[in-house]
Scaffold this active site. Structure first.
Site, short mmCIF file in Angstrom:
data_model
loop_
_atom_site.label_atom_id
_atom_site.label_comp_id
_atom_site.label_asym_id
_atom_site.label_seq_id
_atom_site.Cartn_x
_atom_site.Cartn_y
_atom_site.Cartn_z
N ASP A 95 22.24 -0.25 -1.99
CA ASP A 95 21.82 1.11 -2.33
C ASP A 95 21.32 1.72 -1.02
OD1 ASP A 95 20.77 3.29 -3.81
OD2 ASP A 95 20.33 1.94 -5.49
N ASP A 186 22.24 7.24 -2.70
CA ASP A 186 21.24 7.83 -3.59
C ASP A 186 21.10 9.34 -3.36
OD1 ASP A 186 18.75 7.07 -5.35
OD2 ASP A 186 17.91 8.35 -3.80
N GLU A 248 25.68 9.12 -5.87
CA GLU A 248 24.91 9.67 -6.98
C GLU A 248 24.79 11.17 -6.71
OE1 GLU A 248 20.60 9.31 -9.24
OE2 GLU A 248 20.71 9.46 -7.08
N HIS A 301 19.12 2.25 -14.25
CA HIS A 301 17.67 1.98 -14.26
C HIS A 301 16.82 3.24 -14.45
CE1 HIS A 301 18.82 3.30 -10.34
NE2 HIS A 301 17.56 3.54 -10.05
N ASP A 302 17.44 4.42 -14.50
CA ASP A 302 16.69 5.67 -14.60
C ASP A 302 16.61 6.24 -16.01
OD1 ASP A 302 16.11 5.91 -11.88
OD2 ASP A 302 18.04 6.86 -11.46
C1 NOJ Z 1 17.84 8.15 -7.89
C2 NOJ Z 1 17.41 6.75 -8.18
O1 NOJ Z 1 18.34 6.14 -9.05
C3 NOJ Z 1 16.02 6.83 -8.76
O2 NOJ Z 1 15.58 5.60 -9.27
C4 NOJ Z 1 15.10 7.37 -7.71
O3 NOJ Z 1 13.82 7.58 -8.27
C5 NOJ Z 1 15.59 8.70 -7.12
N1 NOJ Z 1 17.02 8.71 -6.88
C6 NOJ Z 1 14.90 8.99 -5.80
O4 NOJ Z 1 15.35 8.12 -4.80
#
Ligand code: NOJ
Length: 419
Positions: A95, A186, A248, A301-302
């Protein structure tokens, strides 16, 4: 390209397997479970951040891009993990967090010009942080205000500064030299901001993905999705060569084409949020299918666990949909067991309330689910009811359903199979 039809398994390192009894998953633990990934049949795994971090955002606040967090292991452990993964034909993705660092990264004090500062004594504009509150905070030491798209502990880098570009290219080269096969990038739609820091307009209500708190009150025209983001990503691509880059990009599908000029794939977020309804799923999938360059994903995970979001009665159909779609699919650890949201802890560790989606893997029916011999950092959810050992070899289990679907990917026909 190896990734074109791959199944990628997302590992949340703190919650996968602990090897030393401190209750936190680690790299050696992951290495010890690689045979499970081979059993499942996946082609690759993505490790959520493994870098040293004060954990304000559980690793997404990076204090050093070229080291391993001591809680997770060492660079030698990482090299061993890559060696063992490659010996099994598994590719390794890291990541990469290019938008911001931790406020404890040495750059914040030693190279403050690598960050974005308000030209006035206070917030420079009306921008809001993704997890709530304003996007500007005062640095007590200098008295100046810095920008943070996420938590205040995550100051945003200034990609208009060539030093940032060069430093991040070095990071990419560092890990490629250690054998990684690609990166999940990210938050890349917020990597570059408006040069004039103009106010964002009020929300038009057209943005189809969920936004948290006050950030939903604005259309992120100037704080995000600037055309220059593509130049920043082009620089990362230059350093990455033909390594796999999946972004992402938190936008609807219609926003993806410019990013695909430089990235291999972007996650298909409209599918991740689609309610379990044939027509809504079709609407989310068809444009992305047409684009042909998305990574299919139903959870990470979010966001709430698949089994909780859709209901346990839909997890099998969801697996079928995900793994029959043409192209690359991502599976979040534990979804193959049907793990629901967990209780989290009180008070929460993650201020954005994402603990319930990050509970440990359940390997066996013991009280800690075989995750650790110590006290787990988040308690396991229901190992006695759901675990790898019990589902393995049971042809009616969800795990075996995933395994069959993955095994059949090469031989069987693929397409949009709606529930
Ligand atoms: C996306 C990530 O998946 C998340 O977990 C994170 O809090 C934010 N970007 C900031 O890096």
């Amino acid at each position: 390209m190896w990734w074109q039809d791959a199944v990628v398994y997302q590992i949340y390192p703190r919650s996968f397997q602990d090897s030393d009894g401190d209750g936190i998953g680690d790299l050696r633990g992951i290495t010890s479970r690689l045979d499970y990934l081979s059993y499942l049949g996946v082609d690759a795994f993505w490790l959520s951040p493994i870098y040293p971090s004060p954990l304000a955002d559980f690793g997404y606040d990076v204090a050093d891009y070229t080291a391993v967090d001591p809680q997770l292991g060492t660079l030698d452990d990482f090299d061993e993990l890559v060696r063992e993964a490659h010996a099994r034909g598994l590719k390794v993705l890291l990541d990469l967090i290019p938008c911001h660092t931790s406020i404890e990264h040495a750059w914040f004090r030693e190279h403050p010009d690598r960050y974005i500062w308000s030209p006035v004594d206070g917030p420079a504009n009306n921008w809001k942080a993704a997890f709530g509150g304003g996007a500007w905070s005062r640095d007590e030491e200098s008295g100046r205000w810095y920008l943070h798209t996420f938590y205040p502990e995550q100051p945003d880098l200034d990609w208009r500064n060539p030093e940032v570009v060069a430093a991040m290219q070095d990071v990419v080269r560092f890990w490629l030299a250690r054998g990684v096969d690609g990166f999940r990038l990210d938050a890349v739609n917020v990597i570059v901001k408006d040069a004039e820091l103009r106010d964002d307009p009020p929300a038009s209500g057209d943005f189809p993905l969920p936004l948290a708190g006050e950030s939903a009150e604005l259309d992120h025209v100037y704080s995000a999705n600037r055309p220059e983001a593509i130049d920043a990503l082009r620089a990362l691509r230059e350093a990455a060569g033909d390594a796999f880059l999946v972004g992402e990009v938190y936008l609807p599908t219609s926003g993806y084409p410019p990013y695909l000029e430089v990235l291999d794939l972007v996650f298909a977020f409209e599918l991740l949020f689609a309610p379990w309804d044939r027509e809504r799923l079709r609407e989310a999938i068809e444009p992305a299918l047409e684009l042909g360059r998305v990574a299919w994903v139903l959870s990470n995970h979010d966001f709430p666990r698949l089994a909780s979001r859709l209901g346990p009665e839909h997890v099998r159909e969801a697996a079928t949909l995900l793994l029959k779609l043409p192209g690359t699919a991502f599976v979040y650890q534990g979804d193959e067991l049907g793990l629901p949201n967990g209780p989290g802890v009180d008070p929460p560790l993650d201020r954005a309330d994402r603990d319930p989606f990050r509970h440990p893997m359940q390997w066996d029916g013991s009280p800690t689910g075989g995750f650790t011999s110590g006290e787990p950092w988040l308690p396991p959810i229901d190992p006695a009811e759901r675990n790898v050992e019990a589902q393995k070899g049971d042809s009616g289990s969800l795990l075996e359903h995933y395994r069959r679907l993955i095994a059949e990917r090469e031989s069987s026909e693929r397409g949009l199979i709606l529930p």
